[in-house]
Design an enzyme around this catalytic site. Structure first.
Site, PDB file in Angstrom:
ATOM      1  N   TYR A 101       3.385  11.452  -3.164  1.00  0.00           N
ATOM      2  CA  TYR A 101       3.425  10.061  -3.607  1.00  0.00           C
ATOM      3  C   TYR A 101       2.524   9.908  -4.822  1.00  0.00           C
ATOM      4  CZ  TYR A 101       2.653   5.039  -3.822  1.00  0.00           C
ATOM      5  OH  TYR A 101       2.571   3.741  -4.263  1.00  0.00           O
ATOM      6  N   GLU A 190       5.809   3.395  -9.569  1.00  0.00           N
ATOM      7  CA  GLU A 190       5.688   4.141  -8.321  1.00  0.00           C
ATOM      8  C   GLU A 190       6.721   5.260  -8.263  1.00  0.00           C
ATOM      9  OE1 GLU A 190       4.845   2.418  -4.008  1.00  0.00           O
ATOM     10  OE2 GLU A 190       6.991   2.619  -4.345  1.00  0.00           O
TER      11      GLU A 190
END
Ligand code: GDP
Ligand code: MN
Length: 381
Positions: A101, A190
Site C-alpha cells: 500500500y 492512493e
C-alpha cells in the site's frame, strides 16, 4: 474532483508511475477490441468512483478474450453504491505475488500531507491501521519541504519489510507519488494495491486520485476529466442568475429561498415535518423581478413538485421586487400547485400588499415551521 481509475492511471503514467497496459471500454464492441488487443489473460474492472469493487465482484480475472468479454458483460450495468457501471477498464492481468500500500492524504487537522506505506495492501487501509498498526508507516510531510530524500523512502520501505530491487522500485514509485500529490494539488493519491509481481516488478494495480476543485483553474490537463454534466434545469437556473440544487428524486416540495443557508434550514424543517423536499432554488442576493418569476417557472418544470415554499428575507433583496416577480409568473397559469410565502424585511409592506391582493397565503411574522405546516395542509387538501 474524484477521478475514475482509468483517468487516475493516465495521470499516473504521465507522472512516470508504472501502471498496467489497458483499454477503456463502454460497450460490448469496445470490450471485444480491447480483449483482442490484449489477446491473453486480462482483468476487467468496473469504472465507478466508490472503492471496494473487488469485494463486490466488480474486478474480474479472465484467461482468454472470450472470458474477458463474458466478465465485462456481467459487470456492465451493475450498480455499485448507487452508480451504474457504464465503463470497464480492460487491463493486462498481473501475476500478483504480494500487495503493498502507498498513499498520500492531506491531513486537514494538521494542515499537512501524510504519506502512508504498508506491507499489507489490497485491503482497506483503515483496517490495517486498526488491526496491525505496526504494518503501517506514517511520514508527515512539511509542505514547505515537499521533497523527501531517497534514503528516507528506502528506510521506510525497509521497515515495511522490502529488500533488494523491490525496495528501490517501491521507493522510486513513492517519491513520484508524492511529487504528483503536490503537482496535481491533490487531496488524495492512493495506490492500493501496489503490486509486487511474480517476476519482481512493482506496479500500481489500482489508482485513486482526488484533486482540489478550487485548483482546477491551473490544471488545464484535468479539464477533460471534470464531470460537466448537470441537471438540465441547473443550466436554466444559471441563465436566470439563480442556483438550482436537486435534493431528493422522490421529493415533492420545492424551496425557493434567499441564500443557501436559509435554503438548507428550510430543507431541514420540511424533513422534520415528515415531508420530502425535491429541490431548492437559491435566489442569492440582488434578485430581480425576472429572476424570481423564472425561478418559479423552473421550479414548476421539476418533476413531482406538489407545493412550493418561498422563504425570503428582504436585506440585499427587496420584498416588493420579489413579490412583483411572483406576480409576473402568475398570468401564465404555470404555477398550479399550492404556494406559501414567508417574507419580511426591506419593503415588506409593499411586497405583502401585492401578495395579499393575489390571494397568496402569506406568513408575515411567523416562523418557517408555520409556513411549512400551512403549505403541507394545502398540499394534503
Ligand atoms: P478496489 O477493490 O475497488 O480497490 O479495486 P482494486 O483495483 O484494488 O482491485 C481489487 C483486488 O483485485 C486487488 O486488491 C487485487 O487483489 C485484485 N486484482 C486487481 N488487478 C489484478 C490483477 O491484474 N491480477 C490479479 N491477480 N489480481 C488483481
Ligand atoms: Mn484498490
Amino acid at each position: 474532483m474524484y477521478m475514475y481509475e482509468y483517468q487516475a492511471k493516465k495521470v499516473f503514467r504521465e507522472a512516470g508511475l508504472p501502471v498496467p497496459a489497458g483499454y477503456l471500454a463502454a460497450g460490448p464492441e469496445e470490450v471485444r477490441k480491447a480483449a483482442a488487443h490484449l489477446n491473453r489473460s486480462a482483468v476487467v474492472k468496473a469504472q465507478v468512483r466508490a472503492g471496494g469493487r473487488g469485494k463486490a465482484g466488480l474486478v474480474r480475472l479472465a484467461d482468454s478474450p472470450d472470458a474477458t468479454f463474458q466478465a465485462a458483460g456481467d459487470i456492465l450495468g451493475k450498480v455499485h453504491h448507487g452508480e451504474v457501471v457504464k465503463m470497464v477498464l480492460v487491463e493486462e492481468s498481473l501475476n500478483i505475488a504480494h500487495e503493498l500500500y502507498a498513499g498520500v492524504i492531506l491531513d486537514l487537522s494538521k494542515g499537512q500531507p501524510v504519506v502512508l506505506l504498508s506491507s499489507q495492501g489490497g485491503v482497506n487501509i483503515e483496517e490495517v491501521a486498526e488491526k496491525a498498526p505496526e504494518a503501517l508507516i506514517r511520514l508527515e510531510i512539511n509542505p514547505l519541504e515537499p521533497e523527501i530524500p531517497m534514503y528516507r523512502w528506502l528506510e521506510a520501505w525497509r521497515k515495511v519489510g522490502l529488500t533488494g530491487p523491490q525496495l528501490i522500485k517501491a521507493s522510486e514509485i513513492s517519491a513520484k507519488m508524492l511529487r504528483l500529490f503536490f503537482r496535481a494539488d491533490a487531496f488524495v493519491v492512493e495506490i492500493n494495491p501496489l503490486a509486487v509481481t511474480g517476476t519482481g516488478d512493482v506496479i500500481a494495480a489500482d489508482a485513486k486520485l482526488i484533486v482540489d476543485d478550487s485548483s482546477l483553474y491551473r490544471h488545464q490537463e484535468f479539464y477533460e476529466y471534470k464531470d460537466h454534466s448537470h441537471h438540465p434545469l441547473e443550466s436554466e437556473a444559471l441563465q436566470a442568475g439563480v442556483s438550482f440544487v436537486p435534493l431528493n428524486e422522490d421529493g415533492f416540495i420545492g424551496i425557493i429561498a434567499g441564500g443557501a443557508g436559509l435554503s438548507m434550514a428550510t430543507m431541514d424543517a420540511i424533513v422534520e415535518q415528515g415531508a420530502s423536499p425535491a429541490v431548492f432554488i437559491d435566489l442569492g442576493g440582488g434578485i430581480s423581478e425576472a429572476g424570481m418569476s423564472e425561478s418559479l417557472k423552473i421550479m414548476m418544470k421539476t418533476p413531482g413538485i406538489n407545493g412550493i415554499i418561498i422563504n425570503v428575507f428582504g436585506g440585499i433583496n427587496n420584498c416588493e421586487i420579489m413579490a412583483k416577480g411572483i406576480q409576473r409568473a402568475w398570468p401564465d397559469r404555470i404555477v398550479n400547485v399550492p404556494v406559501v410565502v414567508k417574507m419580511r424585511g426591506h419593503s415588506q409592506e409593499e411586497g405583502w400588499a401585492i401578495l395579499e391582493e393575489m390571494g397568496i397565503p402569506l406568513i408575515k411574522y411567523g416562523t418557517t415551521d408555520e409556513a411549512i405546516k400551512l403549505l403541507l395542509e394545502k398540499v394534503a387538501s
